[in-house]
Design a protein around this motif. Structure first.
Motif, PDB file in Angstrom:
ATOM      1  N   LEU A  65       0.891  -1.018  -0.003  1.00 11.36           N
ATOM      2  CA  LEU A  65       0.086   0.001  -0.088  1.00 11.36           C
ATOM      3  C   LEU A  65       0.879   1.233   0.192  1.00 11.36           C
ATOM      4  CD1 LEU A  65      -2.719   1.380   0.273  1.00 11.36           C
ATOM      5  CD2 LEU A  65      -2.491   1.117   2.893  1.00 11.36           C
ATOM      6  N   TYR A  74      -1.051   1.236  -8.727  1.00  9.67           N
ATOM      7  CA  TYR A  74      -1.662   0.241  -7.829  1.00  9.67           C
ATOM      8  C   TYR A  74      -1.079  -1.177  -8.239  1.00  9.67           C
ATOM      9  CZ  TYR A  74      -5.206   3.844  -6.921  1.00  9.67           C
ATOM     10  OH  TYR A  74      -5.832   4.876  -6.322  1.00  9.67           O
ATOM     11  N   PRO A 246      -4.758  -4.402  -0.929  1.00  5.36           N
ATOM     12  CA  PRO A 246      -5.046  -2.926  -0.937  1.00  5.36           C
ATOM     13  C   PRO A 246      -6.149  -2.748  -2.122  1.00  5.36           C
ATOM     14  CG  PRO A 246      -2.731  -3.144  -0.871  1.00  5.36           C
ATOM     15  CD  PRO A 246      -3.076  -4.625  -1.018  1.00  5.36           C
ATOM     16  N   HIS A 257      -5.100   7.146   4.413  1.00  2.57           N
ATOM     17  CA  HIS A 257      -4.330   6.032   4.560  1.00  2.57           C
ATOM     18  C   HIS A 257      -4.524   5.180   5.755  1.00  2.57           C
ATOM     19  CE1 HIS A 257      -2.566   7.468   0.705  1.00  2.57           C
ATOM     20  NE2 HIS A 257      -1.998   6.101   0.648  1.00  2.57           N
ATOM     21  N   SER A 264      -6.755  -3.032   4.685  1.00  2.00           N
ATOM     22  CA  SER A 264      -5.732  -3.858   3.713  1.00  2.00           C
ATOM     23  C   SER A 264      -5.161  -5.008   4.431  1.00  2.00           C
ATOM     24  CB  SER A 264      -4.848  -2.865   3.093  1.00  2.00           C
ATOM     25  OG  SER A 264      -5.255  -1.922   2.273  1.00  2.00           O
TER      26      SER A 264
END
Length: 315
Positions: A65, A74, A246, A257, A264
């Motif tokens: 992440l 990503y 994630p 986050h 996550s």
């Protein structure tokens, strides 16, 4: 908010279900209300495997992440920085020289790969694109070294293959210390959640808001890579969990986050724990490397969410 609360309870329930599955599902039957001494030992063994696999899933998810935010991609995990290839090279180098401990050589290899990536990425400037390209180059060179040394290790090919695929197992007290250090490093990443939120902005905007851009990137990259190195040096290489967890969380959770780290990590822990249960139970009398199951499960989820995610969010 209601949707996220429902998701939290679903994930928590699934995690509890996976825990009980990990205890009672396996090649040795366990009778819950009338366990023999041997069955109690098996339960202790399975509980430790569950804790180990959960910890590995958490580390892989947190580091991936962080790297995905920094690189704005990503599809990135710790393998970007030469960490995984370095760990593999260190391991087989230890086997080639017949010296140990192999975990120490794996850790040294991971750090060597990381150092080479940083050194090459800093030539002629310092930015994320250079670092990504440097990671590709370093991974290519290390992979060549792995292939070359492997030619002389044909008698140990099955051992090398099993380790490079990733294998959850019971760990020693020293290895538990390394795992705990990796988790502490992940807590450090979580503590930088607000900084990571700002790093989603442009470099100029982040610096305007008081971010020491280069220092923050160096801290986050080094911390992520070191945590990944510790895991890789013990268990080998796992693919896709860092990418899948994630991205799965992003489909259901919005926000900063801090929240993303939590969801996550929970998803990553569940995926890794269930994959490990499946790996040690799928074939009677044989334990499949956990990394094979992880790769399959992670790839299926990853392809599904890749198909659902707009392409401009993936680059």
């Amino acid at each position: 908010m209601r949707r996220e609360s429902i998701l939290f309870f679903i994930l928590l329930l699934l995690y509890i279900v996976v825990f009980f599955i990990s205890i009672f599902w396996g090649q040795t039957s366990i009778h819950m209300w009338n366990m023999t001494p041997d069955q109690i030992m098996v339960v202790h063994y399975r509980i430790e495997r569950f804790l180990v696999s959960s910890a590995v899933g958490i580390v892989l998810s947190c580091t991936a992440l962080t790297l995905q935010t920094i690189t704005r991609n990503y599809l990135v995990d710790s393998s970007l920085l030469g960490v995984n290839s370095g760990a593999v090279l260190g391991r087989i180098f230890s086997m080639f020289l017949h010296v140990g401990p192999s975990q120490l050589f794996s850790l040294m290899g991971s750090l060597l790969g990381l150092g080479a990536t940083f050194a090459l990425g800093s030539i002629g400037g310092s930015d994320i694109l250079r670092l990504v390209v440097a990671g590709v180059v370093v991974n290519s060179v290390l992979s060549s070294g792995i292939s070359l040394i492997s030619l002389y290790l044909y008698t140990s090919a099955s051992s090398v293959l099993s380790w490079t695929l990733g294998h959850i197992r019971i760990v020693t007290s020293e290895e538990w210390v390394a795992i705990l250090v990796a988790l502490i490093l992940c807590l450090l990443l979580v503590s930088r959640s607000k900084k990571l939120d700002l790093l989603t902005l442009s470099r100029e905007e982040a610096m305007t808001l008081g971010i020491n851009y280069r220092q923050e990137l160096t801290l986050l990259l080094t911390t992520s890579a070191l945590a990944g190195s510790l895991v890789s040096s013990i268990f080998g290489v796992f693919s896709f969990i860092g990418v899948a967890a994630p991205n799965m969380a992003r489909q259901f959770v919005s926000g900063g986050h801090l929240k993303m780290f939590f969801y996550s990590s929970l998803i990553g822990a569940e995926l890794m724990a269930f994959s490990d249960v499946f790996a040690r139970s799928i074939i009677p009398g044989l334990e499949v490397p956990t990394g094979l199951i992880v790769s399959f499960v992670g790839a299926v989820f990853y392809l599904y969410f890749f198909w659902r995610t707009p392409h401009d969010h993936l680059a």
